[in-house]
Design a protein around this motif. Structure first.
Motif, PDB file in Angstrom:
ATOM      1  N   PHE A  43       1.014  -1.035  -0.159  1.00  0.00           N
ATOM      2  CA  PHE A  43       0.047   0.029  -0.012  1.00  0.00           C
ATOM      3  C   PHE A  43       0.911   1.314  -0.126  1.00  0.00           C
ATOM      4  O   PHE A  43       1.307   1.648   0.876  1.00  0.00           O
ATOM      5  CB  PHE A  43      -1.045  -0.129   0.944  1.00  0.00           C
ATOM      6  N   GLU A  44       1.480   1.991  -1.152  1.00  0.00           N
ATOM      7  CA  GLU A  44       2.142   3.104  -0.912  1.00  0.00           C
ATOM      8  C   GLU A  44       1.763   4.316  -0.241  1.00  0.00           C
ATOM      9  O   GLU A  44      -0.005   4.383  -0.074  1.00  0.00           O
ATOM     10  CB  GLU A  44       2.311   3.383  -2.575  1.00  0.00           C
ATOM     11  N   ILE A  45       1.947   4.474   0.363  1.00  0.00           N
ATOM     12  CA  ILE A  45       1.752   5.681   0.802  1.00  0.00           C
ATOM     13  C   ILE A  45       2.562   7.432   0.652  1.00  0.00           C
ATOM     14  O   ILE A  45       3.221   7.209   0.029  1.00  0.00           O
ATOM     15  CB  ILE A  45       2.933   5.489   2.459  1.00  0.00           C
ATOM     16  N   TYR A  47       6.259   2.533   1.521  1.00  0.00           N
ATOM     17  CA  TYR A  47       4.149   1.317   1.012  1.00  0.00           C
ATOM     18  C   TYR A  47       3.836   0.648   3.135  1.00  0.00           C
ATOM     19  O   TYR A  47       5.629   1.112   4.002  1.00  0.00           O
ATOM     20  CB  TYR A  47       4.691   0.253   0.258  1.00  0.00           C
ATOM     21  N   TYR A  48       3.489   1.297   3.360  1.00  0.00           N
ATOM     22  CA  TYR A  48       3.264  -0.252   4.109  1.00  0.00           C
ATOM     23  C   TYR A  48       2.619  -1.732   3.595  1.00  0.00           C
ATOM     24  O   TYR A  48       2.060  -1.738   2.968  1.00  0.00           O
ATOM     25  CB  TYR A  48       1.861   0.527   5.262  1.00  0.00           C
ATOM     26  N   GLU A  49       2.665  -2.189   4.603  1.00  0.00           N
ATOM     27  CA  GLU A  49       2.130  -3.992   4.495  1.00  0.00           C
ATOM     28  C   GLU A  49       1.011  -4.272   5.626  1.00  0.00           C
ATOM     29  O   GLU A  49       1.245  -3.552   6.642  1.00  0.00           O
ATOM     30  CB  GLU A  49       3.412  -4.961   4.241  1.00  0.00           C
ATOM     31  N   LEU A  50       0.269  -5.293   5.000  1.00  0.00           N
ATOM     32  CA  LEU A  50      -0.739  -5.185   5.848  1.00  0.00           C
ATOM     33  C   LEU A  50      -0.733  -6.525   6.384  1.00  0.00           C
ATOM     34  O   LEU A  50      -0.555  -7.727   5.439  1.00  0.00           O
ATOM     35  CB  LEU A  50      -2.367  -5.274   5.143  1.00  0.00           C
ATOM     36  N   PHE A  51      -0.463  -6.917   7.716  1.00  0.00           N
ATOM     37  CA  PHE A  51      -0.523  -8.446   8.566  1.00  0.00           C
ATOM     38  C   PHE A  51       1.128  -8.810   7.539  1.00  0.00           C
ATOM     39  O   PHE A  51       0.645  -9.712   7.535  1.00  0.00           O
ATOM     40  CB  PHE A  51      -1.315  -9.392   8.019  1.00  0.00           C
ATOM     41  N   LEU A  52       2.388  -8.206   7.799  1.00  0.00           N
ATOM     42  CA  LEU A  52       2.920  -8.921   6.971  1.00  0.00           C
ATOM     43  C   LEU A  52       3.374  -9.106   5.702  1.00  0.00           C
ATOM     44  O   LEU A  52       4.682  -9.292   5.048  1.00  0.00           O
ATOM     45  CB  LEU A  52       4.131 -10.037   7.938  1.00  0.00           C
TER      46      LEU A  52
END
Length: 230
Positions: free
Chosen positions: A178-180, A203-208
């Motif tokens: 998920f690009e920030i 970016y963020y990752e969701l649940f690794l």
């Protein structure tokens, strides 16, 4: 069989409008529902995405908004808490669903009751979601409806403990990023010395970044069961 829709994410930054399915930007949700805070660190959770369920879906007319904390990193909370015992055809205690959303939150509401929430500070770059109807329910894509693509064995739950059937809602496959936006803080991670550090990734990752599966109730009060496979 529920219709199958591939999740297509738009390229490039766009100004957010009243689209009801999208990643990042500002959430659209009822004004009387609070932006959730993390129960581990107290920080406001990060808005990741929302899905307005398409035509011919059991939840047509409903929207699911998803938040998760990016401000803390604590061992044992990197992925959602798992049920104990056999996972395939599991009967899920409703109390489990009430209590397991510690550092993430799903909010489900009637789509028509949502409003743009300017009381949230954007972190993830806005990307519009389009739904592409596909004929193959087993297609290995990010999708709504159809059949889950298991990384390991089938872990489909059966019902809640009150007998309400559960069905497959959607999935994000592994390593989705998920690009920030440039001003967003880095995502909290555990360093080698087990001290919290903040990533310099864009970016963020969701649940690794694991495969993420969402199941929901077939009728009655909407409930969501979220789990991962690695």
């Amino acid at each position: 069989m529920i219709k199958t829709y591939e999740i297509e994410v738009s390229d490039g930054a766009q100004a957010q409008d009243r689209e009801e399915s999208f990643i990042g930007g500002l959430p659209i949700m009822p004004e009387d529902v609070a932006i959730p805070n993390c129960l581990l660190c107290g920080a406001q959770q990060t808005f990741f995405f929302q899905i307005s369920f398409p035509d011919e879906h059991f939840w047509e007319g409903k929207t699911m908004v998803f938040f998760s904390c990016t401000s803390c990193a604590k061992k044992g909370y990197f992925i959602p808490k798992m049920l104990e015992g056999q996972l395939r055809d599991a009967v899920i205690p409703k109390l489990f669903l009430d209590d397991y959303q510690i550092n993430f939150r799903t909010i489900i509401y009637d789509t028509s009751s949502g409003s743009m929430r300017y009381d949230y500070q954007e972190k993830i770059k806005y990307r519009k979601i389009l739904f592409k109807k596909i004929d193959d329910p087993n297609l290995k894509k990010n999708k709504v409806g159809g059949s889950p693509n298991w990384f390991l064995e089938d872990e489909s739950p059966s019902t809640l403990d009150d007998g309400t059937p559960m069905f497959f809602l959607m999935q994000f496959l592994e390593e989705y990023r998920f690009e920030i936006i440039p001003s967003a803080p880095g995502q909290a991670v555990l360093g080698f010395d087990k001290e919290v550090e903040y990533s310099d990734n864009n970016y963020y990752e969701l649940f690794l970044g694991n495969n993420i599966y969402f199941f929901g109730t077939h009728y009655g009060q909407p409930q969501v069961y979220v789990f991962t496979q690695i």
